[in-house]
Every structure is written in structure tokens, then in C-alpha cells.
Design a protein around this motif. Structure first.
Motif, PDB file in Angstrom:
ATOM      1  N   VAL A   1      -9.627   8.401  -0.957  1.00 28.18           N
ATOM      2  CA  VAL A   1      -9.748   7.837  -2.298  1.00 28.18           C
ATOM      3  C   VAL A   1      -8.958   6.533  -2.307  1.00 28.18           C
ATOM      4  CG1 VAL A   1      -9.266   8.157  -4.751  1.00 28.18           C
ATOM      5  CG2 VAL A   1      -9.988  10.112  -3.354  1.00 28.18           C
ATOM      6  N   ILE A   2      -9.609   5.432  -2.667  1.00 32.50           N
ATOM      7  CA  ILE A   2      -8.968   4.115  -2.672  1.00 32.50           C
ATOM      8  C   ILE A   2      -8.876   3.621  -4.104  1.00 32.50           C
ATOM      9  CG2 ILE A   2      -9.141   1.724  -1.879  1.00 32.50           C
ATOM     10  CD1 ILE A   2     -10.878   2.846   0.468  1.00 32.50           C
ATOM     11  N   GLU A   3      -7.671   3.195  -4.481  1.00 31.47           N
ATOM     12  CA  GLU A   3      -7.440   2.633  -5.826  1.00 31.47           C
ATOM     13  C   GLU A   3      -6.840   1.256  -5.649  1.00 31.47           C
ATOM     14  OE1 GLU A   3      -4.952   3.668  -9.902  1.00 31.47           O
ATOM     15  OE2 GLU A   3      -4.976   5.100  -8.264  1.00 31.47           O
ATOM     16  N   ARG A   4      -7.470   0.246  -6.234  1.00 34.92           N
ATOM     17  CA  ARG A   4      -6.993  -1.135  -6.158  1.00 34.92           C
ATOM     18  C   ARG A   4      -6.429  -1.549  -7.509  1.00 34.92           C
ATOM     19  NH1 ARG A   4      -9.068  -3.265  -1.360  1.00 34.92           N
ATOM     20  NH2 ARG A   4     -10.764  -2.037  -0.515  1.00 34.92           N
ATOM     21  N   LEU A   5      -5.179  -1.975  -7.505  1.00 33.95           N
ATOM     22  CA  LEU A   5      -4.529  -2.390  -8.748  1.00 33.95           C
ATOM     23  C   LEU A   5      -4.264  -3.877  -8.729  1.00 33.95           C
ATOM     24  CD1 LEU A   5      -1.915   0.477  -9.084  1.00 33.95           C
ATOM     25  CD2 LEU A   5      -4.185   0.327 -10.106  1.00 33.95           C
TER      26      LEU A   5
ATOM     27  N   TRP B   1       0.835  -1.194   0.000  1.00 36.73           N
ATOM     28  CA  TRP B   1       0.000   0.000   0.000  1.00 36.73           C
ATOM     29  C   TRP B   1       0.874   1.250   0.000  1.00 36.73           C
ATOM     30  CZ3 TRP B   1       0.590   3.251   4.158  1.00 36.73           C
ATOM     31  CH2 TRP B   1       1.091   2.708   5.336  1.00 36.73           C
TER      32      TRP B   1
ATOM     33  N   ARG C   1      -5.059   9.624  -0.555  1.00 38.65           N
ATOM     34  CA  ARG C   1      -5.198   8.615  -1.613  1.00 38.65           C
ATOM     35  C   ARG C   1      -4.423   7.381  -1.195  1.00 38.65           C
ATOM     36  NH1 ARG C   1      -6.554   9.992  -6.115  1.00 38.65           N
ATOM     37  NH2 ARG C   1      -6.912   8.486  -7.728  1.00 38.65           N
TER      38      ARG C   1
ATOM     39  N   VAL D   1      -3.305   3.588  -2.599  1.00 36.52           N
ATOM     40  CA  VAL D   1      -3.201   2.652  -3.721  1.00 36.52           C
ATOM     41  C   VAL D   1      -2.820   1.297  -3.138  1.00 36.52           C
ATOM     42  CG1 VAL D   1      -2.013   2.097  -5.863  1.00 36.52           C
ATOM     43  CG2 VAL D   1      -2.540   4.483  -5.312  1.00 36.52           C
TER      44      VAL D   1
ATOM     45  N   ARG E   1      -1.906  -2.706  -4.029  1.00 36.99           N
ATOM     46  CA  ARG E   1      -1.488  -3.688  -5.048  1.00 36.99           C
ATOM     47  C   ARG E   1      -1.388  -5.045  -4.364  1.00 36.99           C
ATOM     48  NH1 ARG E   1       1.325   0.965  -5.913  1.00 36.99           N
ATOM     49  NH2 ARG E   1       1.234   1.839  -8.005  1.00 36.99           N
TER      50      ARG E   1
END
Length: 85
Positions: free
Chosen positions: A81-85, A42, A52, A54, A56
Motif C-alpha cells: 500500500v503506497i501513500e503519497r503526502l 519514506w 505500507r 508513506v 513525503r
């Protein structure tokens, strides 16, 4: 049953970047040697208005708790803001 997992995050005031990892496996076997684990890298970046995160994920083991959920303290007023890759 183990059905949820939270990642408690405490962002610095203002602009900052922080990184870390969360590791999990079945806790009973040596299947992690064959890739049966879950590793979540993270990265959290923040500024005056936004935090934010991110995520992975690596490994083939799927934990019973599903996806890890980032959580901010109750006093944190910036948008998450959550971004999942």
C-alpha cells in the motif's frame, strides 16, 4: 534518459517500522541552495498481511524520473500500500 526511479524495499518479517530518505538534485549546479532539490522521506510499516509505505516529498526540483516507485522483492507476498503526502 533517466525516466524512472525505484525504491527497493526489504521489509522485515512480521511487524516492523523502517524509515529513510532519498535525495536528488540536478547534479550540475548549486541550485539546491535555493531549494531546487527533491527530498523524499519514506516510512515503511509492515504486519503479517500488509506493507505500507508513506512518501513525503520536499523541495522544488522536479526530477525527470517523476515519482519514486517503491518496489518489494519478488518473494514478498504481503499487499503493498503506497501513500503519497
Amino acid at each position: 534518459a533517466d525516466t524512472s526511479r525505484e525504491l527497493l524495499l526489504f521489509p522485515a518479517p512480521g511487524a516492523a517500522t523502517t524509515r529513510g530518505q532519498v535525495y536528488a538534485d540536478d547534479g550540475h549546479t548549486h541550485a539546491w541552495r535555493e531549494g531546487e532539490y527533491c527530498l523524499v522521506d519514506w516510512e515503511m510499516t509492515s504486519d503479517a498481511t500488509t506493507v505500507r509505505v508513506v512518501l513525503r516529498t520536499a523541495g522544488t526540483w522536479e526530477p525527470t524520473w517523476g515519482e519514486i516507485q517503491p518496489v518489494l522483492p519478488a518473494w514478498e507476498t504481503r499487499e503493498l500500500v503506497i501513500e503519497r503526502l
